[in-house]
Write a protein that holds these residues in place. Structure first.
Motif, PDB file in Angstrom:
ATOM      1  N   ARG A 188       0.872  -1.178   0.000  1.00 55.50           N
ATOM      2  CA  ARG A 188       0.000   0.000   0.000  1.00 55.50           C
ATOM      3  C   ARG A 188       0.903   1.221   0.000  1.00 55.50           C
ATOM      4  O   ARG A 188       1.749   1.345   0.890  1.00 55.50           O
ATOM      5  CB  ARG A 188      -0.828  -0.040   1.272  1.00 55.50           C
ATOM      6  N   ALA A 189       0.754   2.119  -0.986  1.00 57.04           N
ATOM      7  CA  ALA A 189       1.661   3.277  -1.054  1.00 57.04           C
ATOM      8  C   ALA A 189       0.872   4.566  -1.248  1.00 57.04           C
ATOM      9  O   ALA A 189      -0.097   4.601  -2.008  1.00 57.04           O
ATOM     10  CB  ALA A 189       2.629   3.101  -2.217  1.00 57.04           C
ATOM     11  N   SER A 190       1.309   5.605  -0.552  1.00 62.42           N
ATOM     12  CA  SER A 190       0.685   6.918  -0.734  1.00 62.42           C
ATOM     13  C   SER A 190       1.520   7.747  -1.703  1.00 62.42           C
ATOM     14  O   SER A 190       2.743   7.716  -1.633  1.00 62.42           O
ATOM     15  CB  SER A 190       0.647   7.674   0.588  1.00 62.42           C
ATOM     16  N   VAL A 191       0.832   8.483  -2.560  1.00 61.41           N
ATOM     17  CA  VAL A 191       1.519   9.337  -3.526  1.00 61.41           C
ATOM     18  C   VAL A 191       0.902  10.738  -3.459  1.00 61.41           C
ATOM     19  O   VAL A 191      -0.224  10.944  -3.939  1.00 61.41           O
ATOM     20  CB  VAL A 191       1.385   8.752  -4.960  1.00 61.41           C
ATOM     21  N   PRO A 192       1.593  11.706  -2.850  1.00 65.22           N
ATOM     22  CA  PRO A 192       1.050  13.072  -2.872  1.00 65.22           C
ATOM     23  C   PRO A 192       1.016  13.577  -4.312  1.00 65.22           C
ATOM     24  O   PRO A 192       2.000  13.441  -5.028  1.00 65.22           O
ATOM     25  CB  PRO A 192       2.060  13.876  -2.032  1.00 65.22           C
TER      26      PRO A 192
END
Ligand code: SAM
Ligand code: SF4
Ligand code: F3S
Length: 480
Positions: A188-192
Protein backbone atom coordinates in the motif's frame (compact mmCIF):
# COMPACT_ATOMS: atom_id res chain seq x y z
CA UNK A 1 15.50 30.51 17.98
CA UNK A 2 18.04 30.76 15.19
CA UNK A 3 16.34 31.18 11.78
CA UNK A 4 18.16 29.65 8.82
CA UNK A 5 17.45 29.87 5.10
CA UNK A 6 18.65 27.29 2.56
CA UNK A 7 20.87 29.96 1.02
CA UNK A 8 22.73 30.22 4.36
CA UNK A 9 23.83 26.59 4.01
CA UNK A 10 25.72 24.29 1.63
CA UNK A 11 23.59 22.43 -0.97
CA UNK A 12 21.59 19.41 0.28
CA UNK A 13 23.81 16.83 -1.51
CA UNK A 14 26.94 18.26 0.17
CA UNK A 15 25.22 18.21 3.58
CA UNK A 16 24.20 14.57 3.07
CA UNK A 17 27.81 13.63 2.21
CA UNK A 18 29.21 15.44 5.28
CA UNK A 19 26.66 13.78 7.58
CA UNK A 20 27.42 10.34 6.06
CA UNK A 21 31.07 10.88 6.76
CA UNK A 22 30.45 12.07 10.35
CA UNK A 23 28.11 9.19 11.15
CA UNK A 24 30.52 6.61 9.74
CA UNK A 25 32.90 7.66 12.54
CA UNK A 26 30.45 6.47 15.20
CA UNK A 27 31.40 3.17 16.88
CA UNK A 28 27.93 1.73 16.05
CA UNK A 29 25.41 2.86 13.45
CA UNK A 30 23.26 5.59 15.07
CA UNK A 31 19.51 5.00 14.98
CA UNK A 32 16.68 7.39 14.11
CA UNK A 33 13.09 7.28 15.36
CA UNK A 34 10.42 9.00 13.22
CA UNK A 35 6.81 9.43 14.25
CA UNK A 36 4.15 11.19 12.14
CA UNK A 37 1.01 12.63 13.69
CA UNK A 38 -2.01 13.71 11.63
CA UNK A 39 -3.19 12.88 8.15
CA UNK A 40 -2.02 10.51 5.41
CA UNK A 41 0.01 13.30 3.82
CA UNK A 42 2.03 13.58 7.01
CA UNK A 43 2.53 9.83 7.08
CA UNK A 44 3.75 9.96 3.45
CA UNK A 45 6.15 12.79 4.29
CA UNK A 46 7.33 10.87 7.37
CA UNK A 47 8.31 8.03 5.00
CA UNK A 48 10.28 10.51 2.90
CA UNK A 49 12.02 11.90 5.99
CA UNK A 50 12.92 8.33 7.04
CA UNK A 51 14.39 7.64 3.59
CA UNK A 52 16.52 10.80 3.85
CA UNK A 53 17.76 9.80 7.30
CA UNK A 54 18.74 6.34 6.04
CA UNK A 55 20.54 7.94 3.11
CA UNK A 56 22.50 10.07 5.58
CA UNK A 57 23.59 6.90 7.41
CA UNK A 58 21.03 6.35 10.16
CA UNK A 59 19.44 2.99 10.87
CA UNK A 60 15.76 3.16 11.83
CA UNK A 61 14.30 2.09 15.16
CA UNK A 62 10.77 1.85 16.54
CA UNK A 63 12.11 2.13 20.07
CA UNK A 64 12.43 5.81 20.94
CA UNK A 65 14.83 5.05 23.82
CA UNK A 66 17.36 3.54 21.39
CA UNK A 67 17.43 6.56 19.07
CA UNK A 68 20.26 9.05 18.52
CA UNK A 69 17.84 11.21 16.54
CA UNK A 70 14.12 11.63 17.23
CA UNK A 71 11.86 13.34 14.71
CA UNK A 72 8.20 14.21 15.23
CA UNK A 73 6.26 15.21 12.11
CA UNK A 74 3.37 17.14 13.61
CA UNK A 75 -0.27 18.09 12.93
CA UNK A 76 -2.16 21.28 13.85
CA UNK A 77 -5.66 20.51 12.65
CA UNK A 78 -7.24 20.39 16.12
CA UNK A 79 -6.06 21.47 19.55
CA UNK A 80 -5.79 17.87 20.80
CA UNK A 81 -3.37 17.07 17.94
CA UNK A 82 -1.05 19.82 19.23
CA UNK A 83 -1.52 18.78 22.87
CA UNK A 84 -0.45 15.26 21.96
CA UNK A 85 2.82 16.57 20.49
CA UNK A 86 3.57 18.81 23.50
CA UNK A 87 2.80 15.86 25.81
CA UNK A 88 5.11 13.57 23.83
CA UNK A 89 7.92 16.14 23.89
CA UNK A 90 7.53 16.41 27.67
CA UNK A 91 7.64 12.63 28.05
CA UNK A 92 11.03 12.31 26.32
CA UNK A 93 12.77 15.20 28.09
CA UNK A 94 14.63 12.71 30.30
CA UNK A 95 16.13 11.00 27.22
CA UNK A 96 17.85 14.24 26.28
CA UNK A 97 19.09 14.69 29.85
CA UNK A 98 20.51 11.14 29.79
CA UNK A 99 22.09 11.60 26.35
CA UNK A 100 23.06 15.20 25.53
CA UNK A 101 24.11 14.09 22.01
CA UNK A 102 20.53 13.05 21.20
CA UNK A 103 19.14 15.19 18.36
CA UNK A 104 15.48 16.18 18.60
CA UNK A 105 13.64 17.53 15.53
CA UNK A 106 10.07 18.83 15.31
CA UNK A 107 8.68 19.29 11.79
CA UNK A 108 5.34 19.71 10.02
CA UNK A 109 2.11 21.71 10.26
CA UNK A 110 2.19 22.47 13.98
CA UNK A 111 5.72 23.81 14.03
CA UNK A 112 5.02 25.81 10.86
CA UNK A 113 3.18 28.31 13.07
CA UNK A 114 5.57 30.99 14.30
CA UNK A 115 3.79 31.07 17.68
CA UNK A 116 4.38 27.33 18.16
CA UNK A 117 8.02 27.59 17.06
CA UNK A 118 8.46 30.31 19.70
CA UNK A 119 6.73 28.20 22.35
CA UNK A 120 9.02 25.28 21.49
CA UNK A 121 12.08 27.50 21.90
CA UNK A 122 10.82 28.94 25.19
CA UNK A 123 9.31 25.88 26.88
CA UNK A 124 11.07 22.96 25.16
CA UNK A 125 14.61 24.34 24.71
CA UNK A 126 15.96 20.79 24.35
CA UNK A 127 14.44 20.66 20.82
CA UNK A 128 17.35 21.12 18.38
CA UNK A 129 15.70 21.58 14.99
CA UNK A 130 12.34 23.07 14.03
CA UNK A 131 11.12 22.75 10.44
CA UNK A 132 7.65 23.77 9.33
CA UNK A 133 6.06 22.37 6.21
CA UNK A 134 9.34 23.21 4.55
CA UNK A 135 10.09 20.61 1.84
CA UNK A 136 11.47 17.47 3.52
CA UNK A 137 14.71 17.75 1.50
CA UNK A 138 15.66 20.72 3.75
CA UNK A 139 16.25 18.38 6.72
CA UNK A 140 19.87 17.46 5.79
CA UNK A 141 20.86 21.13 5.68
CA UNK A 142 19.50 21.87 9.15
CA UNK A 143 20.96 18.65 10.50
CA UNK A 144 24.32 19.55 8.99
CA UNK A 145 24.19 23.02 10.57
CA UNK A 146 23.27 21.50 13.92
CA UNK A 147 25.97 18.83 13.81
CA UNK A 148 28.53 21.36 12.79
CA UNK A 149 27.73 23.67 15.66
CA UNK A 150 27.68 20.83 18.15
CA UNK A 151 30.76 19.24 16.62
CA UNK A 152 29.23 15.89 17.32
CA UNK A 153 31.44 13.87 15.01
CA UNK A 154 32.52 11.68 16.63
CA UNK A 155 30.52 12.30 19.84
CA UNK A 156 32.66 13.97 22.42
CA UNK A 157 30.51 12.84 25.39
CA UNK A 158 30.37 14.85 28.59
CA UNK A 159 28.08 17.81 29.34
CA UNK A 160 26.80 19.90 26.47
CA UNK A 161 25.38 23.33 26.82
CA UNK A 162 21.82 23.81 25.53
CA UNK A 163 21.75 25.65 22.20
CA UNK A 164 18.89 27.60 20.73
CA UNK A 165 16.83 25.49 18.27
CA UNK A 166 17.71 25.91 14.60
CA UNK A 167 14.61 26.82 12.69
CA UNK A 168 13.40 26.99 9.08
CA UNK A 169 9.74 27.83 8.58
CA UNK A 170 9.87 28.78 4.90
CA UNK A 171 7.25 27.06 2.75
CA UNK A 172 8.62 26.81 -0.78
CA UNK A 173 6.36 27.09 -3.77
CA UNK A 174 8.29 24.50 -5.75
CA UNK A 175 7.86 20.76 -5.24
CA UNK A 176 10.87 18.57 -4.64
CA UNK A 177 10.71 15.70 -7.14
CA UNK A 178 12.52 12.37 -6.97
CA UNK A 179 12.21 12.10 -3.18
CA UNK A 180 12.66 8.49 -2.03
CA UNK A 181 10.32 6.97 0.60
CA UNK A 182 11.03 4.36 3.23
CA UNK A 183 7.59 2.83 3.03
CA UNK A 184 6.06 1.00 5.95
CA UNK A 185 4.00 -1.24 3.70
CA UNK A 186 5.10 -3.39 0.78
CA UNK A 187 1.65 -3.35 -0.83
CA UNK A 188 0.00 0.00 0.00
CA UNK A 189 1.66 3.28 -1.05
CA UNK A 190 0.69 6.92 -0.73
CA UNK A 191 1.52 9.34 -3.53
CA UNK A 192 1.05 13.07 -2.87
CA UNK A 193 -0.22 14.63 -6.10
CA UNK A 194 -0.52 18.20 -4.82
CA UNK A 195 0.35 20.29 -1.80
CA UNK A 196 -1.38 23.18 -0.04
CA UNK A 197 -4.95 24.44 -0.12
CA UNK A 198 -6.69 27.53 -1.54
CA UNK A 199 -10.08 27.04 0.10
CA UNK A 200 -9.79 28.77 3.44
CA UNK A 201 -12.68 27.00 5.13
CA UNK A 202 -13.11 29.33 8.09
CA UNK A 203 -12.39 26.68 10.76
CA UNK A 204 -9.28 25.25 9.14
CA UNK A 205 -5.60 25.94 9.79
CA UNK A 206 -4.30 23.96 6.81
CA UNK A 207 -4.10 26.80 4.23
CA UNK A 208 -2.10 28.87 6.73
CA UNK A 209 0.45 26.16 7.45
CA UNK A 210 0.61 24.43 4.07
CA UNK A 211 0.45 27.44 1.72
CA UNK A 212 -1.28 27.62 -1.67
CA UNK A 213 -2.10 24.71 -3.98
CA UNK A 214 0.78 23.31 -6.00
CA UNK A 215 0.17 20.33 -8.29
CA UNK A 216 2.80 17.82 -9.34
CA UNK A 217 3.15 17.28 -13.08
CA UNK A 218 1.04 14.35 -14.37
CA UNK A 219 4.04 12.70 -16.06
CA UNK A 220 5.91 12.53 -12.77
CA UNK A 221 2.91 11.11 -10.92
CA UNK A 222 2.35 8.48 -13.63
CA UNK A 223 6.02 7.52 -13.55
CA UNK A 224 5.91 7.08 -9.76
CA UNK A 225 2.68 5.07 -9.81
CA UNK A 226 3.98 2.89 -12.65
CA UNK A 227 7.15 2.13 -10.66
CA UNK A 228 5.09 1.28 -7.56
CA UNK A 229 2.78 -1.05 -9.48
CA UNK A 230 5.81 -2.71 -11.08
CA UNK A 231 7.32 -3.16 -7.61
CA UNK A 232 4.18 -5.07 -6.56
CA UNK A 233 2.17 -2.38 -4.75
CA UNK A 234 -1.54 -3.28 -4.81
CA UNK A 235 -3.08 -0.04 -3.60
CA UNK A 236 -2.03 3.49 -4.49
CA UNK A 237 -3.50 6.32 -2.44
CA UNK A 238 -3.37 9.69 -4.25
CA UNK A 239 -3.19 12.54 -1.76
CA UNK A 240 -4.12 16.21 -1.77
CA UNK A 241 -6.18 18.53 0.44
CA UNK A 242 -8.59 18.87 -2.46
CA UNK A 243 -7.65 16.51 -5.28
CA UNK A 244 -10.57 17.86 -7.31
CA UNK A 245 -8.68 21.06 -8.01
CA UNK A 246 -5.61 19.10 -9.13
CA UNK A 247 -3.93 20.61 -12.19
CA UNK A 248 -5.64 24.01 -12.13
CA UNK A 249 -2.27 25.63 -11.46
CA UNK A 250 -0.39 23.71 -14.19
CA UNK A 251 0.31 24.89 -17.72
CA UNK A 252 -0.80 21.47 -19.03
CA UNK A 253 -4.44 21.03 -19.98
CA UNK A 254 -5.18 18.51 -17.24
CA UNK A 255 -7.47 17.91 -14.28
CA UNK A 256 -8.13 15.19 -11.72
CA UNK A 257 -10.56 13.06 -13.78
CA UNK A 258 -8.02 13.04 -16.67
CA UNK A 259 -5.26 12.05 -14.24
CA UNK A 260 -7.38 9.14 -12.99
CA UNK A 261 -8.02 8.00 -16.55
CA UNK A 262 -4.32 8.24 -17.40
CA UNK A 263 -3.27 6.27 -14.31
CA UNK A 264 -5.93 3.67 -15.05
CA UNK A 265 -4.05 2.79 -18.26
CA UNK A 266 -1.05 1.51 -16.26
CA UNK A 267 -1.13 -2.28 -16.65
CA UNK A 268 -1.24 -4.45 -13.51
CA UNK A 269 -3.48 -5.68 -10.71
CA UNK A 270 -3.93 -2.74 -8.35
CA UNK A 271 -6.45 -0.27 -6.93
CA UNK A 272 -6.27 3.50 -6.91
CA UNK A 273 -7.82 5.45 -4.04
CA UNK A 274 -7.69 9.17 -3.40
CA UNK A 275 -8.48 11.76 -0.76
CA UNK A 276 -9.80 14.34 -0.14
CA UNK A 277 -12.48 15.63 -2.46
CA UNK A 278 -14.06 19.01 -1.88
CA UNK A 279 -17.76 18.74 -2.80
CA UNK A 280 -17.77 22.14 -4.55
CA UNK A 281 -15.30 20.76 -7.12
CA UNK A 282 -16.71 17.22 -7.37
CA UNK A 283 -18.17 17.10 -10.88
CA UNK A 284 -19.97 14.51 -13.00
CA UNK A 285 -16.64 14.15 -14.86
CA UNK A 286 -15.08 12.92 -11.60
CA UNK A 287 -17.95 10.52 -10.88
CA UNK A 288 -17.81 9.15 -14.43
CA UNK A 289 -14.05 8.61 -14.13
CA UNK A 290 -14.50 6.70 -10.86
CA UNK A 291 -17.17 4.49 -12.36
CA UNK A 292 -15.39 3.96 -15.71
CA UNK A 293 -11.82 3.29 -14.51
CA UNK A 294 -11.35 -0.34 -13.60
CA UNK A 295 -8.50 0.31 -11.16
CA UNK A 296 -10.23 3.14 -9.29
CA UNK A 297 -11.86 1.93 -6.07
CA UNK A 298 -15.64 2.27 -5.95
CA UNK A 299 -15.75 4.53 -2.94
CA UNK A 300 -15.83 8.28 -2.49
CA UNK A 301 -14.89 10.24 0.61
CA UNK A 302 -16.86 13.48 0.24
CA UNK A 303 -16.57 15.61 3.41
CA UNK A 304 -19.83 17.51 3.91
CA UNK A 305 -18.93 19.14 7.30
CA UNK A 306 -22.52 20.24 8.09
CA UNK A 307 -26.11 19.68 6.96
CA UNK A 308 -27.11 23.31 7.51
CA UNK A 309 -26.83 25.89 4.70
CA UNK A 310 -26.29 28.69 7.23
CA UNK A 311 -23.35 26.85 8.77
CA UNK A 312 -21.91 25.80 5.39
CA UNK A 313 -22.00 29.46 4.41
CA UNK A 314 -20.21 30.54 7.59
CA UNK A 315 -17.70 27.75 7.03
CA UNK A 316 -17.04 29.18 3.52
CA UNK A 317 -17.63 25.74 2.00
CA UNK A 318 -19.23 27.23 -1.14
CA UNK A 319 -21.93 24.59 -1.69
CA UNK A 320 -25.43 24.13 -0.32
CA UNK A 321 -27.03 21.01 1.08
CA UNK A 322 -29.16 20.75 -2.10
CA UNK A 323 -26.04 20.88 -4.30
CA UNK A 324 -24.37 18.20 -2.19
CA UNK A 325 -27.43 15.96 -2.42
CA UNK A 326 -27.57 16.49 -6.18
CA UNK A 327 -24.03 15.12 -6.48
CA UNK A 328 -24.89 12.12 -4.33
CA UNK A 329 -28.00 11.52 -6.45
CA UNK A 330 -25.91 11.53 -9.66
CA UNK A 331 -23.69 8.77 -8.28
CA UNK A 332 -26.49 6.74 -6.72
CA UNK A 333 -28.53 6.89 -9.91
CA UNK A 334 -25.78 4.89 -11.62
CA UNK A 335 -24.82 2.72 -8.61
CA UNK A 336 -27.66 2.71 -6.06
CA UNK A 337 -25.51 1.54 -3.14
CA UNK A 338 -22.35 3.43 -4.12
CA UNK A 339 -20.13 3.67 -1.02
CA UNK A 340 -19.84 7.16 0.42
CA UNK A 341 -18.03 8.36 3.52
CA UNK A 342 -17.75 11.84 4.98
CA UNK A 343 -16.29 14.24 7.56
CA UNK A 344 -18.58 16.26 9.85
CA UNK A 345 -17.88 19.02 12.34
CA UNK A 346 -20.15 19.30 15.38
CA UNK A 347 -20.46 22.54 17.33
CA UNK A 348 -19.14 25.01 14.75
CA UNK A 349 -19.44 28.52 16.30
CA UNK A 350 -23.09 29.50 16.52
CA UNK A 351 -24.46 26.06 15.52
CA UNK A 352 -28.07 26.07 16.74
CA UNK A 353 -30.24 23.09 17.66
CA UNK A 354 -31.95 23.56 14.24
CA UNK A 355 -28.60 23.56 12.40
CA UNK A 356 -27.65 20.36 14.19
CA UNK A 357 -31.06 18.80 13.38
CA UNK A 358 -30.35 19.63 9.72
CA UNK A 359 -27.07 17.71 9.98
CA UNK A 360 -28.87 14.68 11.42
CA UNK A 361 -31.42 14.91 8.63
CA UNK A 362 -28.69 15.02 5.94
CA UNK A 363 -27.00 11.98 7.50
CA UNK A 364 -30.33 10.13 7.45
CA UNK A 365 -30.86 11.00 3.79
CA UNK A 366 -27.40 10.14 2.47
CA UNK A 367 -26.82 7.12 4.73
CA UNK A 368 -23.02 7.25 4.67
CA UNK A 369 -21.10 4.00 5.07
CA UNK A 370 -18.69 5.67 7.46
CA UNK A 371 -18.17 9.06 9.01
CA UNK A 372 -15.31 10.88 10.71
CA UNK A 373 -16.85 13.40 13.06
CA UNK A 374 -15.03 16.04 15.07
CA UNK A 375 -16.04 18.54 17.71
CA UNK A 376 -15.08 21.99 16.43
CA UNK A 377 -11.68 23.06 17.68
CA UNK A 378 -10.79 26.75 17.69
CA UNK A 379 -7.65 27.48 15.64
CA UNK A 380 -5.99 30.82 16.26
CA UNK A 381 -5.59 32.81 13.05
CA UNK A 382 -8.62 31.32 11.28
CA UNK A 383 -11.79 33.35 10.63
CA UNK A 384 -14.02 31.11 12.77
CA UNK A 385 -11.77 31.74 15.77
CA UNK A 386 -13.34 35.22 16.01
CA UNK A 387 -16.96 34.04 15.64
CA UNK A 388 -19.19 34.01 18.74
CA UNK A 389 -19.40 30.47 20.12
CA UNK A 390 -22.10 30.35 22.82
CA UNK A 391 -22.75 26.57 22.76
CA UNK A 392 -21.26 24.86 25.81
CA UNK A 393 -18.72 22.02 25.49
CA UNK A 394 -21.24 19.73 27.27
CA UNK A 395 -23.89 20.49 24.65
CA UNK A 396 -21.37 19.90 21.85
CA UNK A 397 -20.51 16.50 23.35
CA UNK A 398 -24.19 15.64 23.60
CA UNK A 399 -24.66 16.47 19.90
CA UNK A 400 -21.62 14.40 19.02
CA UNK A 401 -22.98 11.37 20.90
CA UNK A 402 -26.34 11.77 19.13
CA UNK A 403 -24.62 11.90 15.73
CA UNK A 404 -22.42 8.91 16.48
CA UNK A 405 -25.34 6.81 17.62
CA UNK A 406 -27.34 7.69 14.48
CA UNK A 407 -24.36 6.78 12.30
CA UNK A 408 -23.93 3.45 14.13
CA UNK A 409 -27.59 2.57 13.42
CA UNK A 410 -27.17 3.51 9.75
CA UNK A 411 -23.92 1.53 9.40
CA UNK A 412 -25.57 -1.59 10.90
CA UNK A 413 -28.41 -1.32 8.36
CA UNK A 414 -26.11 -0.40 5.42
CA UNK A 415 -23.71 -3.25 6.04
CA UNK A 416 -26.45 -5.88 5.81
CA UNK A 417 -26.47 -5.33 2.03
CA UNK A 418 -23.06 -6.99 1.75
CA UNK A 419 -24.09 -10.31 3.35
CA UNK A 420 -23.99 -13.10 0.76
CA UNK A 421 -21.88 -11.08 -1.67
CA UNK A 422 -18.57 -12.31 -3.04
CA UNK A 423 -16.03 -9.50 -2.62
CA UNK A 424 -12.46 -8.91 -3.69
CA UNK A 425 -10.46 -7.84 -0.66
CA UNK A 426 -6.91 -6.54 -0.32
CA UNK A 427 -5.61 -8.42 2.68
CA UNK A 428 -3.70 -6.04 4.94
CA UNK A 429 -2.80 -7.90 8.12
CA UNK A 430 -3.65 -10.25 10.93
CA UNK A 431 -6.66 -9.40 13.06
CA UNK A 432 -5.65 -7.91 16.40
CA UNK A 433 -8.80 -9.20 18.08
CA UNK A 434 -9.28 -12.66 16.59
CA UNK A 435 -6.25 -14.98 16.37
CA UNK A 436 -6.02 -16.89 13.08
CA UNK A 437 -8.07 -14.26 11.26
CA UNK A 438 -6.94 -11.76 8.64
CA UNK A 439 -8.34 -8.33 7.84
CA UNK A 440 -8.60 -6.48 4.57
CA UNK A 441 -10.52 -3.80 2.69
CA UNK A 442 -12.91 -4.21 -0.19
CA UNK A 443 -13.09 -1.77 -3.13
CA UNK A 444 -15.85 0.04 -1.17
CA UNK A 445 -13.29 0.45 1.64
CA UNK A 446 -15.26 -1.89 3.91
CA UNK A 447 -13.25 -3.61 6.62
CA UNK A 448 -13.56 -7.40 6.27
CA UNK A 449 -12.34 -10.10 8.66
CA UNK A 450 -11.85 -13.68 7.42
CA UNK A 451 -9.81 -16.80 8.18
CA UNK A 452 -6.54 -17.04 6.28
CA UNK A 453 -2.79 -17.42 6.51
CA UNK A 454 -0.22 -14.64 7.01
CA UNK A 455 1.40 -15.34 3.61
CA UNK A 456 -1.75 -13.83 2.05
CA UNK A 457 -1.06 -10.40 3.54
CA UNK A 458 -0.54 -7.95 0.70
CA UNK A 459 -2.52 -9.91 -1.88
CA UNK A 460 -6.06 -9.78 -3.20
CA UNK A 461 -8.33 -12.56 -1.96
CA UNK A 462 -11.92 -13.46 -2.75
CA UNK A 463 -14.21 -13.56 0.24
CA UNK A 464 -17.90 -14.44 0.67
CA UNK A 465 -19.53 -12.23 3.29
CA UNK A 466 -21.27 -14.22 6.00
CA UNK A 467 -22.24 -11.57 8.57
CA UNK A 468 -22.18 -7.81 9.12
CA UNK A 469 -21.66 -5.50 12.09
CA UNK A 470 -21.61 -1.71 12.47
CA UNK A 471 -17.95 -1.27 11.45
CA UNK A 472 -16.98 -4.58 9.92
CA UNK A 473 -17.96 -7.56 7.79
CA UNK A 474 -17.18 -11.25 8.45
CA UNK A 475 -16.28 -13.48 5.54
CA UNK A 476 -14.89 -16.79 4.41
CA UNK A 477 -12.41 -17.25 1.60
CA UNK A 478 -13.47 -18.98 -1.57
CA UNK A 479 -10.13 -20.76 -1.76
CA UNK A 480 -8.08 -20.54 1.42
N1 SAM B 1 -8.98 18.92 2.91
C1 SAM B 1 -9.85 17.96 3.39
C2 SAM B 1 -11.27 18.41 3.17
O1 SAM B 1 -11.56 19.54 2.90
O2 SAM B 1 -12.09 17.54 3.29
C3 SAM B 1 -9.65 17.60 4.83
C4 SAM B 1 -8.72 18.35 5.66
S1 SAM B 1 -8.74 18.20 7.37
C5 SAM B 1 -7.15 17.66 7.55
C6 SAM B 1 -9.68 16.78 7.80
C7 SAM B 1 -10.93 17.10 8.54
O3 SAM B 1 -10.63 17.71 9.78
C8 SAM B 1 -11.84 18.10 7.87
O4 SAM B 1 -12.61 17.51 6.87
C9 SAM B 1 -12.68 18.61 9.01
O5 SAM B 1 -13.82 17.81 9.20
C10 SAM B 1 -11.76 18.43 10.20
N2 SAM B 1 -11.31 19.72 10.73
C11 SAM B 1 -10.53 20.63 10.15
N3 SAM B 1 -10.37 21.71 10.95
C12 SAM B 1 -11.07 21.46 12.08
C13 SAM B 1 -11.32 22.18 13.27
N4 SAM B 1 -10.82 23.38 13.46
N5 SAM B 1 -12.09 21.60 14.22
C14 SAM B 1 -12.62 20.37 14.04
N6 SAM B 1 -12.43 19.66 12.93
C15 SAM B 1 -11.67 20.18 11.96
FE1 SF4 C 1 -9.05 22.77 5.29
FE2 SF4 C 1 -11.08 23.34 3.73
FE3 SF4 C 1 -8.64 23.18 2.71
FE4 SF4 C 1 -9.86 20.98 3.52
S1 SF4 C 1 -10.52 22.30 1.84
S2 SF4 C 1 -7.75 21.58 3.95
S3 SF4 C 1 -11.01 21.70 5.27
S4 SF4 C 1 -9.36 24.71 4.14
FE1 F3S D 1 -2.74 17.89 10.23
FE2 F3S D 1 -1.30 19.18 8.50
FE3 F3S D 1 -2.51 16.99 7.78
S1 F3S D 1 -2.64 20.09 10.00
S2 F3S D 1 -4.30 16.96 9.08
S3 F3S D 1 -0.93 17.12 9.28
S4 F3S D 1 -2.14 18.76 6.50
Amino acid sequence: MQELRPTDLPPTADCIRSIQSWLSGYPAQPLAYVHSFGCQLNVAEGEQLSALLTEMGYGMTEDVTQASLILYHTCAVRENAEDRVFGTLGSIKHLKAENPDLILCVTGCMSAQASVAEKLAASYPYVDIVLGTTPVCRLPQLLYAHMQRRQTAPPAGGKRKTLRPLCDLHTDTDIPEGQQSLRDSTFRASVPIMYGCNNFCTYCIVPYVRGRERSRHPAQICEEVQALVKAGYREILLLGQNVNSYGHDLPEDTDFPSLLRELDRIPGDYWIRFMSSHPKDATPALFDAILDCKHVAKHLHLPVQSGSDAILDRMNRRYTVAQYLEKVAYLRERVPDFSLTTDLIVGFPGETEEDFAATLSLVEQVRFDNMYSFIYSRRTGTKAADMPDPVTPQEKSRRMQRLLSLQREIAVENNKRFVGRVMRVLCDGESRKSPGMLTGRSTENMLVEFPGTPDQIGSFVTVTITASHSGMLDGIQETA
